[in-house]
Scaffold this active site. Structure first.
Site, PDB file in Angstrom:
ATOM      1  N   CYS A   1       8.698   5.306 -21.871  1.00 59.98           N
ATOM      2  CA  CYS A   1       8.071   5.318 -23.215  1.00 59.98           C
ATOM      3  C   CYS A   1       8.546   6.522 -24.017  1.00 59.98           C
ATOM      4  O   CYS A   1       7.756   7.153 -24.728  1.00 59.98           O
ATOM      5  CB  CYS A   1       6.547   5.331 -23.118  1.00 59.98           C
ATOM      6  SG  CYS A   1       5.858   3.855 -22.440  1.00 59.98           S
TER       7      CYS A   1
ATOM      8  N   LYS B   1      -4.889   9.818 -16.086  1.00 58.10           N
ATOM      9  CA  LYS B   1      -3.931  10.774 -15.509  1.00 58.10           C
ATOM     10  C   LYS B   1      -4.669  11.985 -14.932  1.00 58.10           C
ATOM     11  O   LYS B   1      -4.106  12.756 -14.176  1.00 58.10           O
ATOM     12  CB  LYS B   1      -2.941  11.243 -16.575  1.00 58.10           C
ATOM     13  CG  LYS B   1      -2.037  10.133 -17.104  1.00 58.10           C
ATOM     14  CD  LYS B   1      -0.980  10.698 -18.021  1.00 58.10           C
ATOM     15  CE  LYS B   1      -0.459   9.683 -19.025  1.00 58.10           C
ATOM     16  NZ  LYS B   1       0.402   8.661 -18.472  1.00 58.10           N
TER      17      LYS B   1
ATOM     18  N   HIS C   1       6.255  11.031 -26.403  1.00 64.97           N
ATOM     19  CA  HIS C   1       5.971   9.696 -25.859  1.00 64.97           C
ATOM     20  C   HIS C   1       5.777   8.757 -27.039  1.00 64.97           C
ATOM     21  O   HIS C   1       5.367   9.184 -28.120  1.00 64.97           O
ATOM     22  CB  HIS C   1       4.677   9.815 -25.046  1.00 64.97           C
ATOM     23  CG  HIS C   1       4.278   8.594 -24.284  1.00 64.97           C
ATOM     24  ND1 HIS C   1       3.655   7.519 -24.882  1.00 64.97           N
ATOM     25  CD2 HIS C   1       4.370   8.290 -22.969  1.00 64.97           C
ATOM     26  CE1 HIS C   1       3.378   6.608 -23.964  1.00 64.97           C
ATOM     27  NE2 HIS C   1       3.808   7.049 -22.793  1.00 64.97           N
TER      28      HIS C   1
ATOM     29  N   ASP D   1      -0.365  16.548 -27.954  1.00 71.56           N
ATOM     30  CA  ASP D   1      -0.533  15.501 -26.947  1.00 71.56           C
ATOM     31  C   ASP D   1      -0.647  16.199 -25.591  1.00 71.56           C
ATOM     32  O   ASP D   1       0.341  16.684 -25.045  1.00 71.56           O
ATOM     33  CB  ASP D   1       0.679  14.564 -27.002  1.00 71.56           C
ATOM     34  CG  ASP D   1       0.611  13.469 -25.937  1.00 71.56           C
ATOM     35  OD1 ASP D   1      -0.255  13.551 -25.045  1.00 71.56           O
ATOM     36  OD2 ASP D   1       1.447  12.548 -25.997  1.00 71.56           O
TER      37      ASP D   1
ATOM     38  N   GLN E   1      -0.090  14.951 -20.394  1.00 74.12           N
ATOM     39  CA  GLN E   1       0.486  15.443 -19.131  1.00 74.12           C
ATOM     40  C   GLN E   1       0.003  16.858 -18.833  1.00 74.12           C
ATOM     41  O   GLN E   1      -0.397  17.153 -17.709  1.00 74.12           O
ATOM     42  CB  GLN E   1       2.027  15.437 -19.217  1.00 74.12           C
ATOM     43  CG  GLN E   1       2.645  14.057 -19.398  1.00 74.12           C
ATOM     44  CD  GLN E   1       2.566  13.181 -18.163  1.00 74.12           C
ATOM     45  OE1 GLN E   1       2.399  13.661 -17.041  1.00 74.12           O
ATOM     46  NE2 GLN E   1       2.675  11.879 -18.359  1.00 74.12           N
TER      47      GLN E   1
HETATM   48  N1  PLP Z   1       1.589  10.870 -24.090  1.00 71.62           N
HETATM   49  C1  PLP Z   1       2.197  11.178 -22.938  1.00 71.62           C
HETATM   50  C2  PLP Z   1       2.989  12.448 -22.852  1.00 71.62           C
HETATM   51  C3  PLP Z   1       2.107  10.319 -21.853  1.00 71.62           C
HETATM   52  O1  PLP Z   1       2.746  10.628 -20.716  1.00 71.62           O
HETATM   53  C4  PLP Z   1       1.343   9.126 -21.971  1.00 71.62           C
HETATM   54  C5  PLP Z   1       1.245   8.179 -20.847  1.00 71.62           C
HETATM   55  O2  PLP Z   1       2.189   7.963 -20.114  1.00 71.62           O
HETATM   56  C6  PLP Z   1       0.699   8.864 -23.189  1.00 71.62           C
HETATM   57  C7  PLP Z   1       0.846   9.753 -24.224  1.00 71.62           C
HETATM   58  C8  PLP Z   1      -0.123   7.631 -23.395  1.00 71.62           C
HETATM   59  O3  PLP Z   1      -1.271   7.680 -22.661  1.00 71.62           O
HETATM   60  P1  PLP Z   1      -2.212   6.389 -22.510  1.00 71.62           P
HETATM   61  O4  PLP Z   1      -1.288   5.246 -22.183  1.00 71.62           O
HETATM   62  O5  PLP Z   1      -3.119   6.724 -21.416  1.00 71.62           O
HETATM   63  O6  PLP Z   1      -2.889   6.174 -23.796  1.00 71.62           O
END
Ligand code: PLP
Length: 406
Positions: free
Chosen positions: A364, A225, A122, A199, A202
């Site tokens: 993203c 999430k 992401h 990360d 998910q």
């Molecule tokens: N990493 C992953 C895999 C994500 O799906 C997301 C959010 O869609 C993020 C990072 C970023 O999370 P946040 O926007 O809550 O900081």
């Protein structure tokens, strides 16, 4: 026992209609809905128990502090961290990874040092490293997934060279749902003296996570999430890495003493939490984690695994649908395009007219979309409260789109 009727009843929004149809919420990869216990906890937090944390000597401040600080232990239990002192609160994964980039990596990395990334990251796990590339000459080394969406852990390990300082990798793709064998990667990296950042935005929603067994140095989660409020989150930081970090944001709470000429810092993790935090948001996240742990992560995984298999089989029957990534180790996330048909935005608009919420776009994850050769996809992402009946409604609506666009 996993009682889907009871669980659906816990989420008030699921009873509403959208465009005169019962809501079918399949945009959980973007943000999940909140159970009533979280809404109630936040309501009580603001209406009965609100004050700033850490600095007061009065009743409400102590109450808010106790409830807020208790969440650190809940996150530690949720992730099986060794100690709650290894948990730093953040506003979400984006802030968490930026914290590591500024506070741990930037002061330690030299020009030419490498960060190994998978192509499935992401932007939250890409752009902070691009900052170091732009500002310091750090090199980004990319490891591709195959056409199935699988990422070979050995390919990631092979990418580690003498200048590699960090492997930053997702445990679950937010586009294809691929689950990565991060434990194998983390152990191999640690054996080579290389740190790992996982990360978990998910993955932590859908499976039980054990950062101790995984052997990672950093593990980020994002509360919204995890059925909690937006603006909540946390990162696990291994004690040894925490000791290497310098403070990031400066201000109240993160200091021990400030004079005209000097400053000394609070102990970790407070050292990395400047200013008034998201008090009620973190309390809400704690209740959400309790809710998930109460149901049981294994039970949630089993339900969602059955949903994934059912939805996979139903979508496989649509020979005009291209699903991106069919890894055998994937969660219930399906990104797709309709052959020769309309843009993903048009499909999602038609689904919305039927009360079905999905996401459309590049999620993203532009490097991944580029690698897969797709411009934009629709993404249906399932959560613990979704049902096979909802998967059927998705398939019916897609058949309607196919007829419409031929
Ligand atoms: N990493 C992953 C895999 C994500 O799906 C997301 C959010 O869609 C993020 C990072 C970023 O999370 P946040 O926007 O809550 O900081």
């Amino acid at each position: 026992m996993f009682d889907i009727t009871k669980i659906r009843g816990d989420f008030p929004i699921l009873a509403r209609k959208v465009n005169d149809r019962p809501l079918v919420y399949l945009d959980n990869g973007a943000s999940a809905q909140k159970p009533q216990v979280v809404i109630d906890a936040m309501n009580i937090g603001y209406s009965q128990e609100y004050a700033n944390v850490h600095r007061g000597l009065h009743y409400l401040s102590n109450l808010a502090t106790d409830k807020y600080e208790a969440v650190r232990g809940k996150v530690a239990r949720f992730l099986n961290a060794g100690s709650e002192d290894e948990i730093v609160f953040t506003t979400g994964t984006t802030e968490a990874i930026n914290l590591i980039s500024y506070a741990w990596a930037a002061p330690r990395f030299q020009p030419g040092d490498e960060v190994v990334l998978s192509i499935m990251e992401h932007h939250a796990n890409i752009v902070p490293w691009h900052f170091l590339r732009e500002r310091m000459g750090v090199v980004l080394k990319w490891v591709d997934c195959d056409a199935n969406g699988d990422l070979d852990p050995q390919a990631v390990i092979d990418a580690i060279g003498p200048r590699t300082r960090l492997v930053a990798i997702t445990q679950m793709s937010n586009v294809t749902g691929t689950v990565v064998d991060v434990a194998t990667i983390c152990h191999a990296a640690r054996a080579r003296g290389v740190a790992t950042l996982v990360d978990g935005s998910q993955a932590a929603v859908h499976m039980s996570v054990d950062v101790t067994a995984m052997g990672c140095d950093f593990y980020a989660i994002t509360g919204h999430k995890l059925y909690g409020p937006s603006g909540s989150g946390a990162i696990y930081i291994h004690r040894d890495r925490m000791d290497e970090m310098r403070p990031f944001l400066g201000g109240g709470d993160m200091i021990r003493e400030v004079t005209r000429d000097t400053v000394t810092y609070n102990t970790a993790p407070m050292k990395f939490e400047a200013g008034t935090p998201g008090i009620i948001q973190q309390i809400g996240m704690g209740v959400a984690l309790d809710y998930m742990m109460g149901i049981g992560m294994d039970a949630i995984s089993a339900h969602e695994g059955a949903l994934r298999d059912y939805t996979h089989d139903r979508l496989a029957g649509l020979n005009w649908l291209n699903v991106q990534g069919n890894s055998t180790t994937k969660g219930a996330i399906f990104s797709f395009t309709l052959q020769g048909a309309a843009h993903a935005h048009d499909i999602s608009t038609i689904l919305d007219k039927r009360g079905i919420a999905v996401r459309a776009g590049t999620h993203c994850a532009m490097p991944l979309m580029d690698h897969l050769g797709v411009g934009a996809t629709c993404r249906a992402s399932f959560a613990m409260y979704n049902t096979t009946d909802e998967a059927d409604k998705l398939v019916d609506a897609l058949e309607f789109c196919h007829e419409l666009f031929g």
